[in-house]
Scaffold this motif. Structure first.
Motif, PDB file in Angstrom:
ATOM      1  N   LEU A  83       0.832  -1.213   0.000  1.00  0.00           N
ATOM      2  CA  LEU A  83       0.000   0.000   0.000  1.00  0.00           C
ATOM      3  C   LEU A  83       0.866   1.261   0.000  1.00  0.00           C
ATOM      4  CD1 LEU A  83      -2.861  -1.129   2.410  1.00  0.00           C
ATOM      5  CD2 LEU A  83      -2.766  -1.245  -0.101  1.00  0.00           C
ATOM      6  N   THR A  84       1.870   1.230  -0.868  1.00  0.00           N
ATOM      7  CA  THR A  84       2.746   2.387  -1.055  1.00  0.00           C
ATOM      8  C   THR A  84       2.721   2.808  -2.520  1.00  0.00           C
ATOM      9  OG1 THR A  84       4.672   0.965  -1.418  1.00  0.00           O
ATOM     10  CG2 THR A  84       4.311   1.761   0.830  1.00  0.00           C
ATOM     11  N   VAL A  85       2.986   4.088  -2.749  1.00  0.00           N
ATOM     12  CA  VAL A  85       3.022   4.615  -4.114  1.00  0.00           C
ATOM     13  C   VAL A  85       4.379   4.286  -4.726  1.00  0.00           C
ATOM     14  CG1 VAL A  85       2.909   6.696  -5.545  1.00  0.00           C
ATOM     15  CG2 VAL A  85       1.404   6.473  -3.549  1.00  0.00           C
ATOM     16  N   ARG A  86       4.368   3.516  -5.787  1.00  0.00           N
ATOM     17  CA  ARG A  86       5.599   3.181  -6.507  1.00  0.00           C
ATOM     18  C   ARG A  86       6.044   4.365  -7.349  1.00  0.00           C
ATOM     19  NH1 ARG A  86       5.747  -1.603 -10.877  1.00  0.00           N
ATOM     20  NH2 ARG A  86       5.553  -2.897  -9.021  1.00  0.00           N
ATOM     21  N   ALA A  87       5.079   5.035  -7.994  1.00  0.00           N
ATOM     22  CA  ALA A  87       5.380   6.183  -8.855  1.00  0.00           C
ATOM     23  C   ALA A  87       4.104   6.958  -9.102  1.00  0.00           C
ATOM     24  CB  ALA A  87       5.962   5.711 -10.189  1.00  0.00           C
ATOM     25  N   SER A  88       4.268   8.242  -9.382  1.00  0.00           N
ATOM     26  CA  SER A  88       3.170   9.073  -9.874  1.00  0.00           C
ATOM     27  C   SER A  88       3.653   9.668 -11.188  1.00  0.00           C
ATOM     28  CB  SER A  88       2.805  10.174  -8.870  1.00  0.00           C
ATOM     29  OG  SER A  88       2.107   9.629  -7.785  1.00  0.00           O
ATOM     30  N   LEU A  89       3.023   9.258 -12.261  1.00  0.00           N
ATOM     31  CA  LEU A  89       3.473   9.608 -13.608  1.00  0.00           C
ATOM     32  C   LEU A  89       2.590  10.681 -14.223  1.00  0.00           C
ATOM     33  CD1 LEU A  89       3.902   5.916 -14.800  1.00  0.00           C
ATOM     34  CD2 LEU A  89       5.671   7.419 -13.856  1.00  0.00           C
ATOM     35  N   GLU A  90       3.219  11.697 -14.808  1.00  0.00           N
ATOM     36  CA  GLU A  90       2.452  12.717 -15.515  1.00  0.00           C
ATOM     37  C   GLU A  90       1.850  12.102 -16.763  1.00  0.00           C
ATOM     38  OE1 GLU A  90       4.076  16.587 -16.229  1.00  0.00           O
ATOM     39  OE2 GLU A  90       5.238  16.507 -14.365  1.00  0.00           O
ATOM     40  N   THR A  91       0.596  12.439 -17.004  1.00  0.00           N
ATOM     41  CA  THR A  91      -0.063  11.971 -18.221  1.00  0.00           C
ATOM     42  C   THR A  91      -0.485  13.218 -18.982  1.00  0.00           C
ATOM     43  OG1 THR A  91      -2.219  11.767 -17.114  1.00  0.00           O
ATOM     44  CG2 THR A  91      -0.813   9.815 -17.138  1.00  0.00           C
ATOM     45  N   GLY A  92      -1.705  13.267 -19.431  1.00  0.00           N
ATOM     46  CA  GLY A  92      -2.231  14.458 -20.080  1.00  0.00           C
ATOM     47  C   GLY A  92      -3.058  15.258 -19.094  1.00  0.00           C
ATOM     48  N   THR A  93      -3.767  16.223 -19.620  1.00  0.00           N
ATOM     49  CA  THR A  93      -4.636  17.045 -18.789  1.00  0.00           C
ATOM     50  C   THR A  93      -5.780  16.183 -18.255  1.00  0.00           C
ATOM     51  OG1 THR A  93      -4.149  18.876 -20.279  1.00  0.00           O
ATOM     52  CG2 THR A  93      -6.029  19.160 -18.810  1.00  0.00           C
ATOM     53  N   HIS A  94      -6.128  16.361 -17.029  1.00  0.00           N
ATOM     54  CA  HIS A  94      -7.283  15.719 -16.385  1.00  0.00           C
ATOM     55  C   HIS A  94      -7.430  14.225 -16.683  1.00  0.00           C
ATOM     56  CE1 HIS A  94      -8.390  19.706 -15.250  1.00  0.00           C
ATOM     57  NE2 HIS A  94      -8.826  20.064 -16.434  1.00  0.00           N
ATOM     58  N   PRO A  95      -6.491  13.373 -16.211  1.00  0.00           N
ATOM     59  CA  PRO A  95      -6.685  11.929 -16.387  1.00  0.00           C
ATOM     60  C   PRO A  95      -7.950  11.471 -15.659  1.00  0.00           C
ATOM     61  CG  PRO A  95      -4.824  12.375 -14.932  1.00  0.00           C
ATOM     62  CD  PRO A  95      -5.287  13.690 -15.458  1.00  0.00           C
ATOM     63  N   ASN A  96      -8.724  10.630 -16.332  1.00  0.00           N
ATOM     64  CA  ASN A  96     -10.005  10.190 -15.790  1.00  0.00           C
ATOM     65  C   ASN A  96     -10.069   8.692 -15.510  1.00  0.00           C
ATOM     66  OD1 ASN A  96     -12.050  12.450 -15.724  1.00  0.00           O
ATOM     67  ND2 ASN A  96     -11.197  12.739 -17.749  1.00  0.00           N
ATOM     68  N   THR A  97      -9.750   7.900 -16.513  1.00  0.00           N
ATOM     69  CA  THR A  97      -9.891   6.453 -16.387  1.00  0.00           C
ATOM     70  C   THR A  97      -8.622   5.761 -16.860  1.00  0.00           C
ATOM     71  OG1 THR A  97     -10.842   6.252 -18.597  1.00  0.00           O
ATOM     72  CG2 THR A  97     -12.394   6.527 -16.766  1.00  0.00           C
ATOM     73  N   VAL A  98      -8.457   4.509 -16.401  1.00  0.00           N
ATOM     74  CA  VAL A  98      -7.315   3.692 -16.805  1.00  0.00           C
ATOM     75  C   VAL A  98      -7.851   2.320 -17.202  1.00  0.00           C
ATOM     76  CG1 VAL A  98      -5.097   2.711 -16.109  1.00  0.00           C
ATOM     77  CG2 VAL A  98      -5.853   4.878 -15.108  1.00  0.00           C
ATOM     78  N   ALA A  99      -7.387   1.823 -18.353  1.00  0.00           N
ATOM     79  CA  ALA A  99      -7.705   0.462 -18.794  1.00  0.00           C
ATOM     80  C   ALA A  99      -6.387  -0.268 -18.981  1.00  0.00           C
ATOM     81  CB  ALA A  99      -8.484   0.489 -20.106  1.00  0.00           C
ATOM     82  N   VAL A 100      -6.304  -1.520 -18.502  1.00  0.00           N
ATOM     83  CA  VAL A 100      -5.067  -2.289 -18.589  1.00  0.00           C
ATOM     84  C   VAL A 100      -5.296  -3.503 -19.484  1.00  0.00           C
ATOM     85  CG1 VAL A 100      -3.296  -3.526 -17.292  1.00  0.00           C
ATOM     86  CG2 VAL A 100      -4.399  -1.531 -16.275  1.00  0.00           C
ATOM     87  N   ASP A 101      -4.391  -3.681 -20.444  1.00  0.00           N
ATOM     88  CA  ASP A 101      -4.420  -4.855 -21.321  1.00  0.00           C
ATOM     89  C   ASP A 101      -3.860  -6.039 -20.537  1.00  0.00           C
ATOM     90  OD1 ASP A 101      -3.858  -6.907 -23.147  1.00  0.00           O
ATOM     91  OD2 ASP A 101      -3.126  -5.530 -24.685  1.00  0.00           O
ATOM     92  N   PRO A 102      -4.656  -7.075 -20.293  1.00  0.00           N
ATOM     93  CA  PRO A 102      -4.176  -8.193 -19.478  1.00  0.00           C
ATOM     94  C   PRO A 102      -3.044  -8.986 -20.124  1.00  0.00           C
ATOM     95  CG  PRO A 102      -6.370  -8.650 -20.324  1.00  0.00           C
ATOM     96  CD  PRO A 102      -6.043  -7.242 -20.709  1.00  0.00           C
ATOM     97  N   ARG A 103      -2.918  -8.939 -21.430  1.00  0.00           N
ATOM     98  CA  ARG A 103      -1.847  -9.691 -22.095  1.00  0.00           C
ATOM     99  C   ARG A 103      -0.515  -8.957 -22.038  1.00  0.00           C
ATOM    100  NH1 ARG A 103      -5.290 -10.493 -27.303  1.00  0.00           N
ATOM    101  NH2 ARG A 103      -5.520  -8.361 -26.654  1.00  0.00           N
ATOM    102  N   SER A 104      -0.522  -7.663 -22.350  1.00  0.00           N
ATOM    103  CA  SER A 104       0.736  -6.914 -22.425  1.00  0.00           C
ATOM    104  C   SER A 104       1.072  -6.183 -21.133  1.00  0.00           C
ATOM    105  CB  SER A 104       0.662  -5.892 -23.555  1.00  0.00           C
ATOM    106  OG  SER A 104      -0.271  -4.866 -23.244  1.00  0.00           O
ATOM    107  N   GLY A 105       0.066  -5.931 -20.293  1.00  0.00           N
ATOM    108  CA  GLY A 105       0.283  -5.154 -19.079  1.00  0.00           C
ATOM    109  C   GLY A 105       0.310  -3.653 -19.329  1.00  0.00           C
ATOM    110  N   LEU A 106       0.096  -3.226 -20.573  1.00  0.00           N
ATOM    111  CA  LEU A 106       0.085  -1.801 -20.879  1.00  0.00           C
ATOM    112  C   LEU A 106      -1.186  -1.161 -20.328  1.00  0.00           C
ATOM    113  CD1 LEU A 106       1.303  -1.871 -24.597  1.00  0.00           C
ATOM    114  CD2 LEU A 106       2.629  -1.245 -22.564  1.00  0.00           C
TER     115      LEU A 106
END
Length: 142
Positions: A83-106
């Motif tokens: 329960l620790t933050v590994r990283a906080s990565l800048e994305t674009g303006t106002h990130p809303n949702t995240v989807a993860v590809d189960p095969r590639s992990g992207l």
């Protein structure tokens, strides 16, 4: 039915982690990911992720929680074991949702564009500012 507090302010999204029996809660107002024991509703830990914590997605193996921090313009990668933050990565303006590809992990992050100011009653809408980082999709490889 039962009800229990989220442990933060402005609860907006939850994810269930079956292996640990925990709920991961995005609290937009307090900018936290709170983790609750799903059976008892007890707060396990509150993790600061960034302004406007909004969307949560777990990695396919459940080892990471991706938290879109809309106000901060970041996505935090939180290790679900420690329960620790590994990283906080800048994305674009106002990130809303995240989807993860189960095969590639992207991980794919939706980034909403900035809006123009709200017009006063009876005034014409103001066009939004130019925002090259908005209305984009960011790609994360954890």
């Amino acid at each position: 039915m039962r009800r229990f507090a989220s442990g933060g302010e402005g609860l907006i999204n939850v994810e269930y982690h079956a292996a640990s029996g925990r709920l991961f809660c995005a609290n937009q107002k307090s900018g936290q990911l709170t983790v609750l024991d799903a059976a008892s509703g007890t707060l396990v830990k509150a993790v600061e992720t960034g302004a406007g914590a909004l969307g949560i997605t777990l990695s396919p193996d459940g080892a990471l929680a991706y938290v879109a921090n809309r106000g901060a313009g970041t996505v935090s990668l939180v290790e679900t074991g420690s329960l620790t933050v590994r990283a906080s990565l800048e994305t674009g303006t106002h990130p809303n949702t995240v989807a993860v590809d189960p095969r590639s992990g992207l991980a794919y992050v939706s980034n909403k564009a900035k809006a123009g100011p709200r017009p006063a009653p009876g005034q014409a809408p103001v066009p939004p500012p130019e925002d090259p980082r908005g209305d984009t999709v960011s790609l994360i490889r954890a």
